[in-house]
Design a protein around this motif. Structure first.
Motif, short mmCIF file in Angstrom:
data_model
loop_
_atom_site.label_atom_id
_atom_site.label_comp_id
_atom_site.label_asym_id
_atom_site.label_seq_id
_atom_site.Cartn_x
_atom_site.Cartn_y
_atom_site.Cartn_z
N SER A 70 -3.80 5.34 -0.40
CA SER A 70 -4.13 5.95 -1.68
C SER A 70 -4.04 4.94 -2.82
O SER A 70 -4.70 5.11 -3.85
CB SER A 70 -3.21 7.14 -1.97
OG SER A 70 -1.85 6.72 -2.00
N ALA B 223 -0.85 5.70 10.55
CA ALA B 223 -1.62 4.88 9.61
C ALA B 223 -0.94 3.53 9.42
O ALA B 223 -1.61 2.48 9.43
CB ALA B 223 -1.76 5.60 8.28
N ARG C 45 -8.54 0.82 3.88
CA ARG C 45 -9.01 1.65 2.76
C ARG C 45 -9.13 3.12 3.15
O ARG C 45 -9.01 4.00 2.31
CB ARG C 45 -10.34 1.12 2.23
CG ARG C 45 -10.19 -0.15 1.40
CD ARG C 45 -11.49 -0.58 0.75
NE ARG C 45 -12.54 -0.91 1.70
CZ ARG C 45 -12.66 -2.07 2.32
NH1 ARG C 45 -11.78 -3.03 2.10
NH2 ARG C 45 -13.65 -2.29 3.17
N SER C 46 -9.33 3.39 4.44
CA SER C 46 -9.47 4.78 4.89
C SER C 46 -8.14 5.53 4.97
O SER C 46 -8.15 6.76 5.07
CB SER C 46 -10.18 4.83 6.25
OG SER C 46 -9.31 4.47 7.30
N VAL C 47 -7.01 4.81 4.91
CA VAL C 47 -5.71 5.48 5.09
C VAL C 47 -4.75 5.28 3.92
O VAL C 47 -3.62 5.75 3.98
CB VAL C 47 -5.02 5.04 6.41
CG1 VAL C 47 -5.84 5.45 7.62
CG2 VAL C 47 -4.71 3.55 6.42
N TRP D 86 0.83 -1.20 0.00
CA TRP D 86 0.00 0.00 0.00
C TRP D 86 0.86 1.24 0.00
O TRP D 86 1.93 1.28 0.62
CB TRP D 86 -0.88 0.06 1.25
CG TRP D 86 -1.87 -1.04 1.38
CD1 TRP D 86 -3.12 -1.09 0.83
CD2 TRP D 86 -1.72 -2.24 2.14
NE1 TRP D 86 -3.75 -2.25 1.20
CE2 TRP D 86 -2.91 -2.97 2.00
CE3 TRP D 86 -0.69 -2.77 2.92
CZ2 TRP D 86 -3.10 -4.21 2.61
CZ3 TRP D 86 -0.88 -3.99 3.53
CH2 TRP D 86 -2.07 -4.69 3.37
N THR E 55 -11.64 -2.20 6.08
CA THR E 55 -12.34 -0.92 6.18
C THR E 55 -11.38 0.16 6.67
O THR E 55 -11.32 1.26 6.11
CB THR E 55 -13.55 -1.03 7.12
OG1 THR E 55 -14.47 -1.96 6.53
CG2 THR E 55 -14.24 0.30 7.31
N PHE E 56 -10.60 -0.15 7.70
CA PHE E 56 -9.62 0.82 8.19
C PHE E 56 -8.55 1.08 7.13
O PHE E 56 -8.21 2.23 6.84
CB PHE E 56 -8.94 0.35 9.48
CG PHE E 56 -7.79 1.25 9.86
CD1 PHE E 56 -8.02 2.46 10.48
CD2 PHE E 56 -6.48 0.89 9.57
CE1 PHE E 56 -6.97 3.31 10.80
CE2 PHE E 56 -5.42 1.73 9.89
CZ PHE E 56 -5.67 2.94 10.50
N ARG F 187 -3.99 -4.15 12.97
CA ARG F 187 -5.21 -4.82 12.51
C ARG F 187 -4.90 -6.12 11.77
O ARG F 187 -5.57 -7.14 11.98
CB ARG F 187 -6.02 -3.87 11.64
CG ARG F 187 -6.75 -2.84 12.50
CD ARG F 187 -7.20 -1.63 11.69
NE ARG F 187 -7.95 -0.70 12.50
CZ ARG F 187 -7.39 0.23 13.29
NH1 ARG F 187 -6.06 0.33 13.36
NH2 ARG F 187 -8.15 1.05 14.00
N GLN G 271 1.33 11.36 10.84
CA GLN G 271 0.08 10.71 10.41
C GLN G 271 0.36 9.44 9.61
O GLN G 271 -0.35 8.44 9.74
CB GLN G 271 -0.77 11.67 9.60
CG GLN G 271 -1.33 12.83 10.40
CD GLN G 271 -2.10 13.81 9.53
OE1 GLN G 271 -1.93 13.86 8.31
NE2 GLN G 271 -2.96 14.60 10.16
#
Length: 98
Positions: A89, A21, A85-87, A8, A82-83, A28, A17
């Motif tokens: 690009s 992330a 995908r939120s952090v 990723w 879900t987490f 997780r 940040q």
């Protein structure tokens, strides 16, 4: 045996940040061991070189593609996704026979 490799690029540009992330992804995914029976081994790593490299990598081993598919739909994996995908690009994945 199937080795599932996912990389990723993180969305945050701020180093603090970005580190948070990356740590959130690791916690997780590593938390899936012992919860998702199909996982034979799993490790998460962070890029140390910088530049245009991808930021985070998952390397996980499964018995076969059916096991990978069961992992993909497992509720605990879905919650981790879900987490993630939120952090992020961008995402890259490959499954190879080993």
């Amino acid at each position: 045996m199937i080795r599932h490799i996912v990389s990723w690029q993180l969305a945050p540009a701020d180093p603090v940040q970005k580190a948070a992330a990356a740590a959130g992804i690791a916690v997780r995914l590593e938390g899936l061991v012992g919860v998702v029976d199909e996982i034979r081994s799993l490790q998460v790593g962070f890029d140390v070189a910088g530049g245009s490299n991808w930021d985070v990598v998952l390397i996980a081993d499964f018995d076969d593609l059916d096991a990978v598919n069961r992992y993909q739909v497992h509720p605990a994996h879905q919650a981790a996704g879900t987490f993630i995908r939120s952090v992020v690009s961008s995402r890259m994945a490959v499954d190879v026979a080993v």
